[in-house]
Design a protein around this motif. Structure first.
Motif, short mmCIF file in Angstrom:
data_model
loop_
_atom_site.label_atom_id
_atom_site.label_comp_id
_atom_site.label_asym_id
_atom_site.label_seq_id
_atom_site.Cartn_x
_atom_site.Cartn_y
_atom_site.Cartn_z
N ALA A 101 0.83 -1.21 0.00
CA ALA A 101 0.00 0.00 0.00
C ALA A 101 0.86 1.25 0.00
N TYR A 102 1.92 1.24 0.80
CA TYR A 102 2.66 2.49 1.01
C TYR A 102 4.00 2.54 0.28
N GLN A 103 4.55 1.41 -0.13
CA GLN A 103 5.90 1.42 -0.69
C GLN A 103 6.00 1.03 -2.16
N LEU A 104 4.89 0.56 -2.73
CA LEU A 104 4.96 0.13 -4.13
C LEU A 104 5.43 1.27 -5.03
N ASP A 105 4.94 2.45 -4.73
CA ASP A 105 5.33 3.63 -5.52
C ASP A 105 6.85 3.80 -5.51
N ASN A 106 7.46 3.70 -4.33
CA ASN A 106 8.92 3.85 -4.24
C ASN A 106 9.64 2.73 -4.99
N GLU A 107 9.08 1.53 -4.91
CA GLU A 107 9.70 0.40 -5.59
C GLU A 107 9.68 0.60 -7.11
N ILE A 108 8.59 1.21 -7.61
CA ILE A 108 8.50 1.47 -9.05
C ILE A 108 9.48 2.56 -9.44
N VAL A 109 9.47 3.67 -8.69
CA VAL A 109 10.32 4.81 -9.03
C VAL A 109 11.80 4.43 -8.95
N ILE A 158 4.57 -11.09 -7.11
CA ILE A 158 5.05 -9.80 -6.61
C ILE A 158 4.46 -9.52 -5.22
N LEU A 159 3.14 -9.72 -5.09
CA LEU A 159 2.49 -9.44 -3.81
C LEU A 159 3.01 -10.39 -2.73
N GLN A 160 3.27 -11.62 -3.15
CA GLN A 160 3.80 -12.62 -2.21
C GLN A 160 5.17 -12.15 -1.70
N GLN A 161 6.00 -11.66 -2.62
CA GLN A 161 7.33 -11.19 -2.22
C GLN A 161 7.22 -9.97 -1.30
N MET A 162 6.28 -9.09 -1.63
CA MET A 162 6.12 -7.90 -0.79
C MET A 162 5.58 -8.27 0.59
N ALA A 163 4.67 -9.24 0.60
CA ALA A 163 4.12 -9.69 1.89
C ALA A 163 5.24 -10.29 2.75
N SER A 212 -0.29 3.21 -7.69
CA SER A 212 1.07 3.62 -8.07
C SER A 212 1.36 3.32 -9.54
N PHE A 213 0.64 2.35 -10.10
CA PHE A 213 0.86 2.03 -11.51
C PHE A 213 0.28 3.11 -12.43
N TRP A 214 -0.67 3.87 -11.89
CA TRP A 214 -1.33 4.90 -12.71
C TRP A 214 -0.96 6.33 -12.31
#
Lengths: 338, 253
Positions: free
Chosen positions: B69-77, B91-96, B157-159
């Motif tokens: 929820a809070y870090q995906l944006d940073n991971e993309i950037v 991906i979600l599994q890895q983030m979890a 974050s994807f959009w």
């Protein structure tokens, strides 16, 4: 599509938001299409070691991302290990080792050992194979010396060694290296290059490496793909590349006493600090080696002359300076503009 | 989780901080609710159950998906998302796995269970087989709804760039509304939290069922179906995340 890696008329476009004033951008968001990869075709056979070279923003990393299935091409076809890399990204990842030189794939807070053990589980590597691959990485990269150190405490060179070892722990058939030796010490760089070379020769790994450092290409690659503005501008064996675009010789002259200034037509001179060692790159049509030595002898006593092959790095640098594509200088234009 | 165990101080400090934070929340809530007597027919015990459902769902889903929820944006950037994509794991599994810290779970669950048991004891609540099964299903569904909300908010974050503020508004401010009985709010808030962003299905409708406060057919149907709604909402969130990932793959942005 045949070939271990095959690309046919591959293109990838981005849509980027255009700039503009604050209010204009709020209500009239303009867009422009950026052609990151343009109509690229190539084939790589199993067991090849290919260097992908080009300036910043040329499209090297984007092309690697397409091969890894991270990005889907806009048009054209691509096949990696027999299938569409985007559609079979997960299957391919079991057979692919990846090193991103600019970012870590290890777990920052964990010791190197824990990262390796996690990767073993993620890639489902059988215990015996894991032990074998670990010993191989230890033998050539010295992984065990870093084994209990948290990744965040590693130096850039040590981290690069650990990253490279981690990328090999599942015995990949394909190694994708994106600037693997960026910003690391010479010792670590040599160990990594030697390790990759061995993975290719002893374990039949196919290697595709994007790099700025042509020395890496000289050491490792049998073939060079030069890319700029998203297009391939040269694709040939390294020897042919050097022969075609090089041709100039480099001479290193050590002197017994410093020489402050020296210049002669047809030879680009670059002295080392102190003026005791000078390097010259000769343009064969304009000056001979004998004439250059004579001219230097008139100015200073020569201790030793070493003839060096021109470094690929210098060749590529010259090509960049000359400009690529439409802006090519005549002597470089002919081969890829036919 | 392993990194927390390596640093024992962080581990124990995490347990204490979470325990303290949730204990203070419940204690304050209990004091204030006791002082007010009841709100629209909801006594302190009823509202403790309401808060408990919410806290349980949020603590478990937060441990699993707050990173998304809070870090995906940073991971993309930063380009780190590419590192997730080259591994043979979701991906979600890895983030979890990355965000999972057991110390953030122990305190909230312990405090919540203690306060809920006390609340049930005080009203002499009879736990039948149906109630027990419904309770387990409602808690699971609440976790799935909260997790789904986190995944959808992270997927923004994807959009867009830096959507964490939206995530913060939804997961903090809007979620706080559901700590109170939905019946005290205007109809559009109730409908919004039921049908648009179904946070009320995490605790309000299950509480209506458990505490036998259902008054309308709509409440009964939603209450009965809320466990199923959790599964559907979570699947929908995965779909949204996948759509976002496809967008990333076609644009690299």
């Amino acid at each position: 599509m045949g070939g271990f890696i095959q690309a046919e008329a591959l293109s990838l476009d981005y849509v980027a938001t255009k700039g503009g004033g604050f209010f204009k951008s709020l209500f009239l968001g303009g867009h422009e299409t950026i052609h990151a990869i343009k109509d690229v075709s190539f084939s790589i056979e199993e067991g090849e070691v290919v260097g992908l070279v080009g300036p910043n923003g040329a499209g090297k990393s984007t092309l690697l991302k397409v091969l890894l299935g991270i990005l889907a091409p806009t048009s054209g076809e691509v096949s990696v290990m027999g299938g569409d890399p985007f559609k079979q990204r997960r299957d391919n990842s079991y057979k692919t080792g990846v090193v991103f030189g600019h970012r870590s794939q290890l777990w920052w807070d964990l010791p190197v050992s824990d990262s390796f053990n996690l990767l073993k589980k993620i890639y489902k590597v059988p215990e015996g194979v894991y032990r074998q691959n670990l010993s191989y990485a230890e033998e050539h990269l010295g992984i065990y010396a870093l084994w209990d150190v948290p990744v965040r405490h590693l130096t850039p060179g040590q981290r690069a060694l650990a990253e490279t070892g981690a990328a090999s722990v599942h015995g990949p058939r394909l190694l994708i290296l994106d600037e693997p030796a960026s910003g690391i010490d010479i010792s670590a760089r040599r160990r990594i290059m030697e390790f990759v070379k061995r993975l290719n020769r002893e374990r039949d790994a196919t290697v595709v490496m994007a790099t700025h450092y042509m020395n890496d290409t000289d050491e490792l690659c049998g073939r060079v793909i030069l890319i700029d503005h998203g297009s391939i501008v040269a694709d040939m064996p390294l020897g042919a590349f050097r022969q075609r675009y090089g041709g100039r010789r480099a001479i290193k002259v050590d002197l017994n006493a410093p020489m402050v200034e020296f210049s002669i037509e047809g030879a680009a001179a670059s002295p080392e600090p102190g003026g005791l060692t000078w390097r010259f790159r000769l343009d064969p049509g304009r000056i001979t080696m004998g004439r250059l030595i004579d001219a230097i002898s008139e100015r200073a006593e020569i201790a030793r002359v070493t003839v060096e092959d021109e470094r690929t790095e210098d060749i590529v640098h010259e090509i960049y300076l000359s400009g690529l594509g439409d802006n090519l200088a005549p002597e470089y234009a002919e081969p890829w503009m036919e | 989780m392993r990194s927390r165990r390596i640093c024992r101080f962080t581990f124990y400090a995490g347990i204490f901080a979470n325990f303290y934070s949730y204990f203070v929340t419940y204690a304050l809530f209990w004091v204030i609710a006791t002082r007010f007597g009841n709100i629209d027919g909801w006594g302190v015990e009823d509202m403790t159950v309401l808060l408990g459902f919410n806290a349980l769902a949020y603590s478990v889903s937060g441990v699993l998906f707050s990173y998304a929820a809070y870090q995906l944006d940073n991971e993309i950037v930063s380009g780190n998302l590419d590192s997730y994509l080259v591994r043979p794991m979701g991906i979600l599994q890895q983030m979890a796995c990355r965000s999972f810290v057991v110390d953030a779970l122990i305190g909230p669950i312990f405090v919540t269970v203690v306060f809920m048991v006390v609340a049930f004891e005080r009203i002499s609540y009879q736990i039948t087989a149906f109630n027990f099964i419904y309770l387990a299903a409602a808690v699971t569904s609440g976790i799935l709804i909260q997790s789904g909300a986190m995944i959808i908010l992270g997927s923004l974050s994807f959009w867009s760039v830096h959507p964490q503020k939206i995530a913060s508004v939804v997961l903090t401010e809007m979620r706080a509304l559901t700590n109170l009985p939905l019946s005290i709010f205007p109809d559009f808030v109730r409908r919004g939290l039921t049908y648009a962003l179904p946070l009320a299905l995490v605790n309000y409708y299950p509480s209506l069922m458990i505490m036998r406060k259902v008054e309308t057919n709509e409440e009964f149907v939603i209450g009965l179906l809320s466990p199923l709604a959790g599964v559907c909402f979570f699947i929908f969130s995965i779909y949204v995340f996948s759509a976002g990932l496809r967008r990333y793959s076609s644009s690299g942005a």
